[in-house]
Design an enzyme around this catalytic site. Structure first.
Site, PDB file in Angstrom:
ATOM      1  CE  LYS A 137      -6.915 -76.727 -39.748  1.00 16.80           C
ATOM      2  NZ  LYS A 137      -6.142 -76.754 -41.016  1.00 16.80           N
ATOM      3  NE  ARG A 154     -10.204 -71.535 -40.649  1.00 18.42           N
ATOM      4  CZ  ARG A 154     -10.046 -72.543 -41.507  1.00 18.42           C
ATOM      5  NH1 ARG A 154      -9.522 -72.355 -42.675  1.00 18.42           N
ATOM      6  NH2 ARG A 154     -10.461 -73.730 -41.189  1.00 18.42           N
ATOM      7  NE  ARG A 194      -8.327 -82.250 -48.311  1.00 16.99           N
ATOM      8  CZ  ARG A 194      -8.377 -81.205 -47.500  1.00 16.99           C
ATOM      9  NH1 ARG A 194      -8.207 -81.360 -46.210  1.00 16.99           N
ATOM     10  NH2 ARG A 194      -8.563 -80.003 -47.992  1.00 16.99           N
ATOM     11  NE  ARG A 234     -12.006 -79.475 -48.524  1.00 16.41           N
ATOM     12  CZ  ARG A 234     -11.497 -79.100 -47.361  1.00 16.41           C
ATOM     13  NH1 ARG A 234     -11.396 -79.973 -46.379  1.00 16.41           N
ATOM     14  NH2 ARG A 234     -11.092 -77.869 -47.166  1.00 16.41           N
ATOM     15  NE  ARG A 277      -8.248 -74.310 -48.548  1.00 14.06           N
ATOM     16  CZ  ARG A 277      -8.172 -75.641 -48.595  1.00 14.06           C
ATOM     17  NH1 ARG A 277      -8.082 -76.259 -49.765  1.00 14.06           N
ATOM     18  NH2 ARG A 277      -8.190 -76.343 -47.490  1.00 14.06           N
TER      19      ARG A 277
HETATM   20  P1  AP5 Z   1      -6.348 -82.999 -43.384  1.00 11.05           P
HETATM   21  O1  AP5 Z   1      -6.411 -83.747 -42.101  1.00 11.05           O
HETATM   22  O2  AP5 Z   1      -7.544 -83.012 -44.268  1.00 11.05           O
HETATM   23  O3  AP5 Z   1      -5.851 -81.495 -43.123  1.00 11.05           O
HETATM   24  P2  AP5 Z   1      -6.629 -80.241 -42.548  1.00 11.05           P
HETATM   25  O4  AP5 Z   1      -5.636 -79.470 -41.771  1.00 11.05           O
HETATM   26  O5  AP5 Z   1      -7.877 -80.676 -41.846  1.00 11.05           O
HETATM   27  O6  AP5 Z   1      -6.951 -79.518 -43.909  1.00 11.05           O
HETATM   28  P3  AP5 Z   1      -8.191 -78.649 -44.404  1.00 11.05           P
HETATM   29  O7  AP5 Z   1      -7.936 -78.362 -45.846  1.00 11.05           O
HETATM   30  O8  AP5 Z   1      -9.496 -79.322 -44.088  1.00 11.05           O
HETATM   31  O9  AP5 Z   1      -8.044 -77.392 -43.572  1.00 11.05           O
HETATM   32  P4  AP5 Z   1      -8.506 -76.003 -43.944  1.00 11.05           P
HETATM   33  O10 AP5 Z   1      -8.193 -75.349 -42.668  1.00 11.05           O
HETATM   34  O11 AP5 Z   1      -7.959 -75.344 -45.132  1.00 11.05           O
HETATM   35  O12 AP5 Z   1      -9.995 -76.227 -44.428  1.00 11.05           O
HETATM   36  P5  AP5 Z   1     -11.381 -76.213 -43.666  1.00 11.05           P
HETATM   37  O13 AP5 Z   1     -12.128 -77.393 -44.088  1.00 11.05           O
HETATM   38  O14 AP5 Z   1     -11.189 -75.964 -42.205  1.00 11.05           O
HETATM   39  O15 AP5 Z   1      -5.062 -83.552 -44.188  1.00 11.05           O
HETATM   40  C1  AP5 Z   1      -4.790 -83.102 -45.511  1.00 11.05           C
HETATM   41  C2  AP5 Z   1      -4.299 -84.304 -46.373  1.00 11.05           C
HETATM   42  O16 AP5 Z   1      -3.036 -84.749 -45.877  1.00 11.05           O
HETATM   43  C3  AP5 Z   1      -5.231 -85.524 -46.295  1.00 11.05           C
HETATM   44  O17 AP5 Z   1      -5.252 -86.137 -47.546  1.00 11.05           O
HETATM   45  C4  AP5 Z   1      -4.579 -86.433 -45.237  1.00 11.05           C
HETATM   46  O18 AP5 Z   1      -4.846 -87.810 -45.471  1.00 11.05           O
HETATM   47  C5  AP5 Z   1      -3.095 -86.112 -45.413  1.00 11.05           C
HETATM   48  N1  AP5 Z   1      -2.365 -86.122 -44.146  1.00 11.05           N
HETATM   49  C6  AP5 Z   1      -2.798 -85.693 -42.932  1.00 11.05           C
HETATM   50  N2  AP5 Z   1      -1.824 -85.822 -42.016  1.00 11.05           N
HETATM   51  C7  AP5 Z   1      -0.737 -86.304 -42.675  1.00 11.05           C
HETATM   52  C8  AP5 Z   1       0.606 -86.618 -42.277  1.00 11.05           C
HETATM   53  N3  AP5 Z   1       1.001 -86.459 -40.995  1.00 11.05           N
HETATM   54  N4  AP5 Z   1       1.467 -87.082 -43.224  1.00 11.05           N
HETATM   55  C9  AP5 Z   1       1.052 -87.247 -44.515  1.00 11.05           C
HETATM   56  N5  AP5 Z   1      -0.194 -86.959 -44.941  1.00 11.05           N
HETATM   57  C10 AP5 Z   1      -1.084 -86.500 -44.043  1.00 11.05           C
HETATM   58  O19 AP5 Z   1     -12.026 -74.868 -44.238  1.00 11.05           O
HETATM   59  C11 AP5 Z   1     -12.477 -74.805 -45.591  1.00 11.05           C
HETATM   60  C12 AP5 Z   1     -13.029 -73.418 -45.877  1.00 11.05           C
HETATM   61  O20 AP5 Z   1     -14.135 -73.131 -44.985  1.00 11.05           O
HETATM   62  C13 AP5 Z   1     -12.059 -72.246 -45.642  1.00 11.05           C
HETATM   63  O21 AP5 Z   1     -11.228 -72.026 -46.765  1.00 11.05           O
HETATM   64  C14 AP5 Z   1     -13.054 -71.096 -45.388  1.00 11.05           C
HETATM   65  O22 AP5 Z   1     -13.614 -70.631 -46.588  1.00 11.05           O
HETATM   66  C15 AP5 Z   1     -14.141 -71.760 -44.589  1.00 11.05           C
HETATM   67  N6  AP5 Z   1     -13.890 -71.678 -43.142  1.00 11.05           N
HETATM   68  C16 AP5 Z   1     -13.678 -72.727 -42.290  1.00 11.05           C
HETATM   69  N7  AP5 Z   1     -13.476 -72.273 -41.044  1.00 11.05           N
HETATM   70  C17 AP5 Z   1     -13.543 -70.922 -41.088  1.00 11.05           C
HETATM   71  C18 AP5 Z   1     -13.397 -69.891 -40.110  1.00 11.05           C
HETATM   72  N8  AP5 Z   1     -13.141 -70.184 -38.833  1.00 11.05           N
HETATM   73  N9  AP5 Z   1     -13.524 -68.607 -40.522  1.00 11.05           N
HETATM   74  C19 AP5 Z   1     -13.803 -68.298 -41.793  1.00 11.05           C
HETATM   75  N10 AP5 Z   1     -13.944 -69.231 -42.767  1.00 11.05           N
HETATM   76  C20 AP5 Z   1     -13.821 -70.527 -42.425  1.00 11.05           C
END
Ligand code: AP5
Length: 226
Positions: free
Chosen positions: A16, A91, A130, A163, A174
């Site tokens: 994402k 979410r 990552r 991270r 997660r």
């Molecule tokens: P990346 O692009 O970083 O993936 P992502 O989907 O953004 O992953 P996140 O871990 O950031 O998502 P998340 O939803 O768990 O965490 P968030 O930060 O939102 O890609 C991942 C890896 O793969 C990278 O190394 C990239 O280079 C590689 N990659 C990407 N595309 C690829 C491809 N096509 N092929 C190969 N490799 C690829 O949330 C973190 C925390 O915040 C949550 O756990 C929660 O505690 C809190 N939080 C956030 N939002 C909310 C909410 N709405 N409600 C409640 N709590 C929340």
């Protein structure tokens, strides 16, 4: 299409953030990733950051009321007049309801929810490798998207770090949270004909191409409806 109000949905590590950064540049729309906003608040030691950190470190979701206010303000701001890209919100079912209510108050609606679809095994592989820029959260992968110089962000030269929530046991938690609380939104948005499925298992450029094609189709459909 007068405005483009997009949600990026998908499991942790589905790409994402990777796609959101590209879309932001291409569409010139504000891009808000709730995870990035929360991590910035943790770094700055704000009240929000202090409240969120313990949930994030465990891989739990932060309470809905904290998140809803944070995003509601942004959507209502003039910056979002032409649309927005949301990553990581909504979410949960209450967050989806709150978003719909906020948009309805503003006389607006979602254009589409892009589901970046990836299986659990791939998620574990991706998050395990990552590396994230310590300053602004730019994202790399040791194998799939390596930085030009080891351990250094290509964009701003900051140190690349693992991270706190990318430890194997936290990744698994997660994923459980995603399946229990977020995956039901797939059916919810499909029922509203807003869902567009993107094959997130393809390489990043191919995923970006599929998103571009999907948005072009949406524009055509909107033009035909006028
Ligand atoms: P990346 O692009 O970083 O993936 P992502 O989907 O953004 O992953 P996140 O871990 O950031 O998502 P998340 O939803 O768990 O965490 P968030 O930060 O939102 O890609 C991942 C890896 O793969 C990278 O190394 C990239 O280079 C590689 N990659 C990407 N595309 C690829 C491809 N096509 N092929 C190969 N490799 C690829 O949330 C973190 C925390 O915040 C949550 O756990 C929660 O505690 C809190 N939080 C956030 N939002 C909310 C909410 N709405 N409600 C409640 N709590 C929340």
């Amino acid at each position: 299409m007068s405005e483009l109000n997009l949600v990026l949905l998908g499991p942790p590590g589905s790409g994402k953030g990777t796609q959101g950064e590209r879309l932001q540049d291409e569409l010139e729309l504000p891009y808000w990733a709730t995870g990035d906003i929360l991590r910035a608040a943790v770094r700055e030691g704000t009240e929000l950051g202090l409240a969120a950190k313990e949930y994030m470190d465990r891989g739990d979701l932060v309470p809905d009321e904290v998140i809803v206010g944070m995003i509601g303000e942004r959507i209502a701001s003039p910056e979002a007049d032409d649309g927005f890209i949301l990553d990581g919100f909504p979410r949960t079912a209450p967050q989806a309801e709150a978003l719909a209510a906020k948009l309805s108050d503003l006389g607006r609606e979602l254009t589409a929810v892009l589901l970046i679809d990836v299986g659990d095994a791939e998620v574990e592989r991706r998050l395990g490798g990552r590396r994230t820029c310590a300053e602004q959260g730019h994202v790399f992968h040791v194998e799939f998207n390596p930085p030009r110089e080891d351990g250094v962000c290509d964009v701003d030269g900051s140190e690349l770090v693992v991270r706190d929530d990318d430890k194997p046991e936290v990744i698994r938690h997660r994923l459980q949270q995603y399946h229990a609380k977020t995956a039901p939104l797939v059916e919810h948005y499909d029922g509203q004909s807003l869902l567009r499925r993107i094959d997130g298992a393809a390489p990043p450029d191919a995923v970006a191409d599929e998103i571009r094609r999907t948005l072009a189709t949406l524009r055509l459909e909107a033009d035909e409806a006028i």
